[in-house]
Enzyme design. Structure first.
Site, PDB file in Angstrom:
ATOM      1  CG  HIS A 161      47.099  34.925  39.206  1.00  0.00           C
ATOM      2  ND1 HIS A 161      47.531  34.281  40.342  1.00  0.00           N
ATOM      3  CD2 HIS A 161      45.740  34.852  39.258  1.00  0.00           C
ATOM      4  CE1 HIS A 161      46.492  33.851  41.034  1.00  0.00           C
ATOM      5  NE2 HIS A 161      45.380  34.196  40.407  1.00  0.00           N
ATOM      6  CG  HIS A 214      40.856  33.143  38.116  1.00  0.00           C
ATOM      7  ND1 HIS A 214      40.913  31.970  38.835  1.00  0.00           N
ATOM      8  CD2 HIS A 214      41.604  34.038  38.812  1.00  0.00           C
ATOM      9  CE1 HIS A 214      41.639  32.155  39.922  1.00  0.00           C
ATOM     10  NE2 HIS A 214      42.082  33.400  39.926  1.00  0.00           N
ATOM     11  NE  ARG A 239      35.655  32.516  36.982  1.00  0.00           N
ATOM     12  CZ  ARG A 239      36.304  32.671  38.114  1.00  0.00           C
ATOM     13  NH1 ARG A 239      37.135  31.745  38.554  1.00  0.00           N
ATOM     14  NH2 ARG A 239      36.147  33.759  38.839  1.00  0.00           N
ATOM     15  CE  LYS A 293      46.914  30.248  43.415  1.00  0.00           C
ATOM     16  NZ  LYS A 293      45.805  30.941  42.780  1.00  0.00           N
ATOM     17  CG  HIS A 296      45.041  32.386  47.601  1.00  0.00           C
ATOM     18  ND1 HIS A 296      44.200  33.088  46.778  1.00  0.00           N
ATOM     19  CD2 HIS A 296      44.769  32.818  48.852  1.00  0.00           C
ATOM     20  CE1 HIS A 296      43.448  33.904  47.498  1.00  0.00           C
ATOM     21  NE2 HIS A 296      43.767  33.753  48.764  1.00  0.00           N
ATOM     22  CG  HIS A 318      46.587  37.073  44.150  1.00  0.00           C
ATOM     23  ND1 HIS A 318      46.777  36.648  45.428  1.00  0.00           N
ATOM     24  CD2 HIS A 318      45.880  36.099  43.539  1.00  0.00           C
ATOM     25  CE1 HIS A 318      46.202  35.478  45.594  1.00  0.00           C
ATOM     26  NE2 HIS A 318      45.666  35.117  44.449  1.00  0.00           N
ATOM     27  CG  LEU A 348      38.816  36.848  49.068  1.00  0.00           C
ATOM     28  CD1 LEU A 348      38.132  35.528  49.325  1.00  0.00           C
ATOM     29  CD2 LEU A 348      39.181  37.539  50.388  1.00  0.00           C
ATOM     30  CG  ASP A 357      43.421  37.090  41.044  1.00  0.00           C
ATOM     31  OD1 ASP A 357      43.069  36.015  40.532  1.00  0.00           O
ATOM     32  OD2 ASP A 357      43.195  37.388  42.228  1.00  0.00           O
TER      33      ASP A 357
HETATM   34  O1  DOR Z   1      39.175  37.319  44.166  1.00  0.00           O
HETATM   35  C1  DOR Z   1      39.494  36.194  43.816  1.00  0.00           C
HETATM   36  N1  DOR Z   1      38.815  35.527  42.859  1.00  0.00           N
HETATM   37  N2  DOR Z   1      40.547  35.620  44.404  1.00  0.00           N
HETATM   38  C2  DOR Z   1      40.875  34.353  44.173  1.00  0.00           C
HETATM   39  O2  DOR Z   1      41.819  33.886  44.746  1.00  0.00           O
HETATM   40  C3  DOR Z   1      40.051  33.510  43.268  1.00  0.00           C
HETATM   41  C4  DOR Z   1      39.323  34.323  42.303  1.00  0.00           C
HETATM   42  C5  DOR Z   1      38.252  33.572  41.560  1.00  0.00           C
HETATM   43  O3  DOR Z   1      38.499  32.456  41.098  1.00  0.00           O
HETATM   44  O4  DOR Z   1      37.144  34.108  41.417  1.00  0.00           O
HETATM   45 ZN    ZN Z   2      43.493  34.138  41.234  1.00  0.00          ZN
END
Ligand code: DOR
Ligand code: ZN
Length: 360
Positions: free
Chosen positions: A14, A16, A18, A110, A147, A185, A235, A263
């Site tokens: 999991h 991110h 960008r 997702k 999520h 998460h 989150l 995450d």
């Molecule tokens: O803390 C978080 N950041 N939780 C998420 O579900 C998304 C993530 C983000 O893309 O920044």
């Molecule tokens: Zn995430």
């Protein structure tokens, strides 16, 4: 005392990454540690179809090649494999799911409840609107990555995951018992126990959960220690200590339903240190060290390889990596900040001392 630890190279289930310059700035950090990662689709606009996932994958590969050329990452890291996902919307069609499966590049879809977190506005307004897509996923064996928080503002922020289990997740799994699900998460004892005890008739309806390093290492006090600390805000938000202990037990207990998902969610420092700070902890540069710290605290370093390197591939039906990594017991300081386009980025626990270091 253990002084080095060699593991099958882990994967991050999991992540991110960008896009654009931000992608270029962070992709190397993950590639230096992990062989593969499940890449989240919450770009602006989101990755909603297979063609977009394919194009995003190419951009990730390109950013990696640039980092390699610039001497920022080694040869092993240059072979990093991004595993793509689609962003489920009210309009995702069953055909799109079949195309995604046939591509071989898309490994999950997702579910963001609309409004639950960063770039979730295009997410699902009501799970019932997505039934034809979910039925197709059940049919072709495409995992649903969830999520798991309700978005009802009447529900206390700290209760939204537990309420989601009762209101959405459990009814969904009863309705589609063959759907493969990753509860992403997880942050509560309710989620850990739900996943541990959920009955599955066969592997087709398997359920698993990812657990972040920060939810293993910190409880919600970390957000407020000595003042508001936005770099600990993510989150689903950190919960109280009893929940952290339940997650630690789940992660280190050798149960193959629980595996590693950082995450890691990069946001520029100025957007975290802001009146309305973004949610997300940036843990990619020191992810495996953070996990090793958590497992060492439980005296269960022997369980780290299963959690980090074996259980994820088993769930996703992918081969286990053949490469290995080595961690050493060695003190080093997490940098205060790292380069990020137009700003800097602050890694989680910046300035603190780590006792484990990835050395090979
Ligand atoms: O803390 C978080 N950041 N939780 C998420 O579900 C998304 C993530 C983000 O893309 O920044
Ligand atoms: Zn995430």
């Amino acid at each position: 005392m253990t002084t080095t630890l060699t593991l099958i190279q882990p994967d991050d289930w999991h992540l991110h990454l960008r896009d654009g310059d931000a992608l270029r700035a962070v992709v190397g950090a993950t590639a230096q540690q992990f062989a593969r990662a499940i890449v989240m689709p919450n770009l602006k606009p989101p990755v909603v179809n297979t063609a977009q996932a394919q194009a995003y994958r190419e951009r990730i590969k390109q950013a990696l090649a640039q980092a390699h050329q610039a001497g920022e990452i080694d040869d092993r890291a240059a072979a990093f494999e991004p595993l793509m996902t689609l962003y489920l919307t009210d309009n995702t069609s069953a055909d799109e799911i079949r195309r995604a499966k046939a591509s071989g590049l898309v490994h999950g879809v997702k579910l963001y409840p609309a409004g639950a977190t960063t770039n979730s506005d295009a997410g699902v307004s009501d799970i019932r609107r997505t039934m034809s897509a979910l039925e197709a996923m059940q049919e072709v064996g495409m995992p649903l990555l969830i999520h798991g928080e309700v978005t009802d503002s009447e529900i206390d922020l700290f209760d939204r995951e537990a309420v989601f289990i009762d209101q959405v997740l459990d009814p969904l799994r009863r309705q589609l018992p063959g759907l493969r699900v990753v509860f992403e998460h997880i942050t509560t004892s309710q989620a850990a126990l739900y996943v541990r005890d959920a009955s599955v008739g066969d592997s087709a309806g398997a359920i698993a959960a990812t657990i972040t390093a920060h939810h293993l290492l910190y409880n919600r006090n970390a957000i407020f220690k000595g003042g508001v600390r936005p770099h600990w805000y993510c989150l689903p938000v950190l919960k109280r200590e009893t929940h952290r202990l339940a997650l630690l037990e789940a992660a280190t207990g050798g149960n193959s339903r629980f595996f590693l998902g950082t995450d890691s969610a990069p946001h520029a420092t100025r957007l975290k240190e802001h009146a309305s700070g973004c949610a997300g902890c940036y843990t990619a540069p020191h992810a495996i060290e953070l996990y090793a710290t958590a497992f060492a605290a439980m005296d269960r370093l022997d369980q780290l390889e299963g959690f980090a390197s074996l259980f994820g591939p088993a769930f996703y039906g992918l081969p286990v990596n053949t490469s290995r990594v080595t961690l050493a017991r060695e003190s080093w300081e997490i940098p205060q900040s790292l380069p990020f386009p137009g700003d800097s980025i602050t890694p989680l626990a910046a300035g603190e001392t780590m006792q484990w270091k990835l050395v090979a």
